[in-house]
Design a protein around this motif. Structure first.
Motif, PDB file in Angstrom:
ATOM      1  N   PRO A   1      -6.525   0.639   8.846  1.00  0.00           N
ATOM      2  CA  PRO A   1      -7.382   1.668   9.437  1.00  0.00           C
ATOM      3  C   PRO A   1      -6.672   3.020   9.567  1.00  0.00           C
ATOM      4  O   PRO A   1      -7.275   4.069   9.345  1.00  0.00           O
TER       5      PRO A   1
ATOM      6  N   ALA B   1      -6.805  -0.509   2.534  1.00  0.00           N
ATOM      7  CA  ALA B   1      -5.714   0.041   3.346  1.00  0.00           C
ATOM      8  C   ALA B   1      -5.943  -0.278   4.823  1.00  0.00           C
ATOM      9  O   ALA B   1      -7.020  -0.725   5.217  1.00  0.00           O
TER      10      ALA B   1
ATOM     11  N   TRP C   1      -6.531   8.973   4.465  1.00  0.00           N
ATOM     12  CA  TRP C   1      -7.134   9.145   3.137  1.00  0.00           C
ATOM     13  C   TRP C   1      -8.504   9.819   3.250  1.00  0.00           C
ATOM     14  O   TRP C   1      -8.854  10.679   2.433  1.00  0.00           O
ATOM     15  N   HIS C   2      -9.258   9.426   4.290  1.00  0.00           N
ATOM     16  CA  HIS C   2     -10.579  10.051   4.485  1.00  0.00           C
ATOM     17  C   HIS C   2     -10.437  11.548   4.762  1.00  0.00           C
ATOM     18  O   HIS C   2     -11.245  12.351   4.302  1.00  0.00           O
TER      19      HIS C   2
ATOM     20  N   GLN D   1     -14.669   3.862  -1.427  1.00  0.00           N
ATOM     21  CA  GLN D   1     -14.506   2.743  -0.491  1.00  0.00           C
ATOM     22  C   GLN D   1     -13.852   1.503  -1.110  1.00  0.00           C
ATOM     23  O   GLN D   1     -13.057   0.825  -0.462  1.00  0.00           O
TER      24      GLN D   1
ATOM     25  N   THR E   1       0.858  -1.180   0.000  1.00  0.00           N
ATOM     26  CA  THR E   1       0.000   0.000   0.000  1.00  0.00           C
ATOM     27  C   THR E   1       0.899   1.236   0.000  1.00  0.00           C
ATOM     28  O   THR E   1       1.817   1.328   0.817  1.00  0.00           O
TER      29      THR E   1
ATOM     30  N   GLN F   1      -4.220   4.210   7.686  1.00  0.00           N
ATOM     31  CA  GLN F   1      -4.120   4.822   6.348  1.00  0.00           C
ATOM     32  C   GLN F   1      -5.489   5.314   5.888  1.00  0.00           C
ATOM     33  O   GLN F   1      -5.611   6.393   5.305  1.00  0.00           O
ATOM     34  N   GLN F   2      -6.507   4.522   6.185  1.00  0.00           N
ATOM     35  CA  GLN F   2      -7.863   4.930   5.792  1.00  0.00           C
ATOM     36  C   GLN F   2      -8.210   6.281   6.410  1.00  0.00           C
ATOM     37  O   GLN F   2      -8.796   7.146   5.760  1.00  0.00           O
TER      38      GLN F   2
ATOM     39  N   THR G   1      -2.143  -1.183  -3.693  1.00  0.00           N
ATOM     40  CA  THR G   1      -3.147  -0.152  -3.451  1.00  0.00           C
ATOM     41  C   THR G   1      -2.412   1.167  -3.262  1.00  0.00           C
ATOM     42  O   THR G   1      -1.374   1.195  -2.597  1.00  0.00           O
TER      43      THR G   1
ATOM     44  N   THR H   1     -10.263   2.414  -0.653  1.00  0.00           N
ATOM     45  CA  THR H   1      -9.777   2.724   0.694  1.00  0.00           C
ATOM     46  C   THR H   1      -9.890   1.524   1.639  1.00  0.00           C
ATOM     47  O   THR H   1      -9.067   1.382   2.540  1.00  0.00           O
ATOM     48  N   GLU H   2     -10.866   0.664   1.432  1.00  0.00           N
ATOM     49  CA  GLU H   2     -11.042  -0.468   2.351  1.00  0.00           C
ATOM     50  C   GLU H   2      -9.885  -1.460   2.275  1.00  0.00           C
ATOM     51  O   GLU H   2      -9.757  -2.330   3.129  1.00  0.00           O
TER      52      GLU H   2
END
Lengths: 441, 246
Positions: B229, B227, B235-236, B221, B51, B231-232, B73, B224-225
């Motif tokens: 938590p 990656a 990104w969010h 999603q 990732t 990293q998420q 990813t 992002t899913e």
């Protein structure tokens, strides 16, 4: 007329046709541009095209093959497989004219003329309707766009001129096949179709039977203007002989609430480069392109479609199908463009390639260029071979392998066949059946 | 490692590979940082999951040998050009790529080329773009299936969400196929947030800006899913910044 393209050749063509001064000037400008513009930097190799070896104007007498014996045997075999009548065979092979259709054509022509519909040879259009002709000629496709549009502008000869008055609906398709003018099979056809406000017309050209031509380059330009609320459907089926480079530029402009459809079948030629385009210029305009290509025996079918959305609330659909076999290459090349001001645009592009053996080739080069956030645009493409599960299913119902394969391929091209007049649909199904004999590796 | 201090043009050495729950099951879980992307490649029979928090500008290449698998990813959050070449060099090689392009400025160009050189290879590429401001993004892809790559399967998809009227996207997903016993699909879709979905969320009492943000997160999603938590969360945050400015 000598081989090669010079200023004198262009002037001679214009003088032979007794054209007005502005047209001769237009042709000479086309020649200048042709000499300046480069060859296309994309697509198939065109290096074998020798412009100095070509004849740029053929009298109908020169064009004809003098006897049936001179027509290649493969062409004769295909006529046989398609069940083309003898008189039509000679006409398509350039041996003679199809006189049997003359009476039918005359009767239809009277019907159209009574409604004010003009369906004439392009040169007659220039002579008989000079103002209308000049208002639209060269406005959809500029000579300066590329080398082959410039070439056509310089040496165009043959093609159709169609004008449908406001509110007139032409019920029966106008078929270039019926128009008995001798220039129908010109190398450098130029066709101009104008559907006035609220009019509708279906124009059909070409045929699925192979067309033998001694000339090695066919470079046509087709311009279509659909004014407000008009509907134009343009159907082409080409099956040029395998010596022909078929490099064609076709474009339509659709005004407010107008609908334009190109139905484009490419079966013959050595190399085809053809991407019919539609410019949706005013709100509510609609575009539909159905393009089918069959490539075999070293053929390169580089075909596709282009739609340019310049106005809001416009919509478009492109469906492209290709079948390749026996060293053939089928290429989809397309453009879908949405201009900044064109909001609420909906467009769908679907292109599928079917490869029948390990010697063929399939490519897809689509471009989706979106400059407005308020759009709903989708492009999808796939490449597949014949599905063994489908084949097994059909064969388990008692069909032979060839019949099963033919059935699946016929189903694959159904979107084109459904959009064709009945006689064309029958011929294409026969053509596919004939092609499938021994084509499966 | 503080990636905020890095210039994306120079940061081509910063690749973070994560060992997720699914990675733990594979034969050679791979956890590494500070390596050039070209060096993080699976060996034969090995599976790797990588990732990349912000894909650096420049040219990246991964070779996937026989029976190896690469799951990649990434987030692309800068206005520069990136090219990724994926070479499936051995039989049964597999690559699965999912990328998210977030940008509101400049002319980022992302090109991903999939080269199938051996039989029974599979590749999947999904790129999601969320574009705002006056960005002019270009997404390109070429799937090449050589005549040696019999029974191969490839897909390449671009899905783009335009958040601003001035954002512009050009998608060019292409393929060149030289063998008939293959499956190859590509696609491109461009659109805006669906008005009916937005209205539904608002009718449930969610304010419009928050509804837009939720829908944008939902759009992203699929990428992002994959990656972690942590990293998420990053990104969010970046998606939130983009939707706020739009």
């Amino acid at each position: 007329m000598n081989r090669g393209l010079t200023r004198d050749v262009v002037i001679a063509i214009s003088e032979t046709k007794q054209e007005p001064a502005w047209m001769m000037e237009f042709r000479l400008q086309g020649l200048e541009l042709f000499e300046k513009l480069p060859m296309p930097t994309f697509g198939p190799d065109l290096s074998e095209l020798k412009f100095d070896d070509l004849l740029y104007y053929l009298n109908p007498v020169d064009r004809a093959v003098s006897s049936w014996d001179q027509v290649p045997s493969e062409i004769k075999t295909t006529f046989e497989q398609l069940g083309v009548p003898q008189a039509e065979r000679q006409y398509l092979a350039g041996v003679g004219a199809q006189y049997e259709s003359e009476i039918v054509y005359k009767r239809l022509h009277e019907q159209w003329a009574s409604k004010g519909v003009v369906f004439a040879d392009i040169s007659d259009g220039l002579k008989d309707y000079p103002e209308l002709f000049r208002r639209y000629f060269g406005t959809v496709i500029q000579s300066s766009e590329h080398k082959f549009s410039a070439l056509n502008s310089a040496v165009w000869s043959g093609g159709s001129f169609v004008y449908v008055p406001p509110g007139v609906h032409v019920d029966m398709p106008l078929q270039a096949y019926f128009r008995m003018n001798t220039d129908r099979l010109g190398q450098f056809e130029r066709t101009l179709i104008i559907a006035d406000e609220g009019a509708s017309v279906h124009y059909v050209e070409g045929c699925s039977a192979p067309v033998y031509s001694a000339a090695s380059l066919h470079s046509a330009v087709v311009e279509v203007v659909a004014l407000a609320n008009a509907t134009v459907r343009y159907t082409t089926i080409q099956n040029w002989a395998p010596n022909v480079y078929n490099l064609v530029t076709k474009r339509a402009i659709a005004m407010r609430n107008a609908t334009v459809a190109w139905v484009d079948g490419n079966f013959g030629s050595k190399v085809t480069m053809k991407y019919p385009g539609i410019v949706l210029k005013e709100p509510g305009a609609k575009a539909e392109i159905i393009s089918i290509a069959r490539a075999h025996e070293g053929q390169i079918q580089d075909a596709g479609g282009k739609v340019i959305h310049l106005a809001p609330h416009t919509s478009s659909t492109i469906i492209s199908k290709s079948i390749s076999a026996r060293t053939g290459s089928a290429i989809y090349r397309g453009l879908l463009k949405v201009a900044p001001g064109a909001h609420d645009v909906v467009s769908r592009v679907r292109c599928d390639a079917l490869m029948l053996d390990s010697t063929c080739h399939a490519d897809a080069y689509p471009t989706v260029d979106i400059a407005n956030e308020s759009v709903d645009v989708g492009h999808e493409a796939s490449v597949n071979c014949l599905d063994e599960v489908q084949l097994f299913y059909v064969m388990s119902r008692g069909l032979s392998a060839t019949a099963a394969q033919t059935m699946i391929v016929t189903g694959f091209i159904a979107p084109l066949v459904d959009a064709l007049p009945m006689e064309y649909a029958v011929e294409i199904n026969r053509l596919i059946a004939a092609e499938m004999e021994g084509s499966i590796g | 490692m503080d990636k905020k201090t890095l210039d994306p043009m120079l940061a081509h050495t910063l690749i973070q590979s994560v060992a997720t729950a699914s990675v733990e099951k594979i034969s050679s879980p791979f956890v590494v940082s500070r390596l050039h992307s070209n060096h993080i490649e699976p060996h034969s029979g090995e599976n790797k999951t990588i990732t990349i928090e912000d894909l650096p500008a420049g040219h990246h290449r991964w070779d996937i040998p026989e029976s190896a698998s690469l799951t990649l990813t990434f987030l692309l959050n800068h206005p520069h050009s990136v090219t990724i070449d994926l070479y499936l060099t051995g039989p049964h090689a597999h690559v699965d790529v999912a990328g998210l392009v977030l940008t509101d400025t400049g002319t980022p160009t992302l090109t991903i080329n999939q080269y199938h050189l051996a039989p029974d290879t599979t590749s999947k590429v999904l790129i999601k773009g969320i574009l705002a401001g006056a960005t002019r993004a270009q997404l390109r892809g070429l799937v090449t299936i050589t005549d040696a790559a019999i029974r191969s399967t490839a897909s390449h998809y671009h899905k783009v969400l335009l958040l601003d009227p001035s954002a512009r996207c050009t998608a060019i997903p292409s393929f060149a196929v030289h063998h008939h016993q293959v499956r190859c699909n590509h696609g491109a879709a461009v659109g805006k947030l669906a008005i009916d979905q937005l209205a539904y969320l608002q009718s449930r009492g969610i304010p419009e800006p928050h509804a837009r943000h939720l829908m944008t997160l939902g759009f992203a999603q699929e990428v992002t899913e994959r990656a972690t938590p942590e990293q998420q969360a990053i990104w969010h945050e970046k998606i939130a910044l983009l939707t706020k400015g739009a």
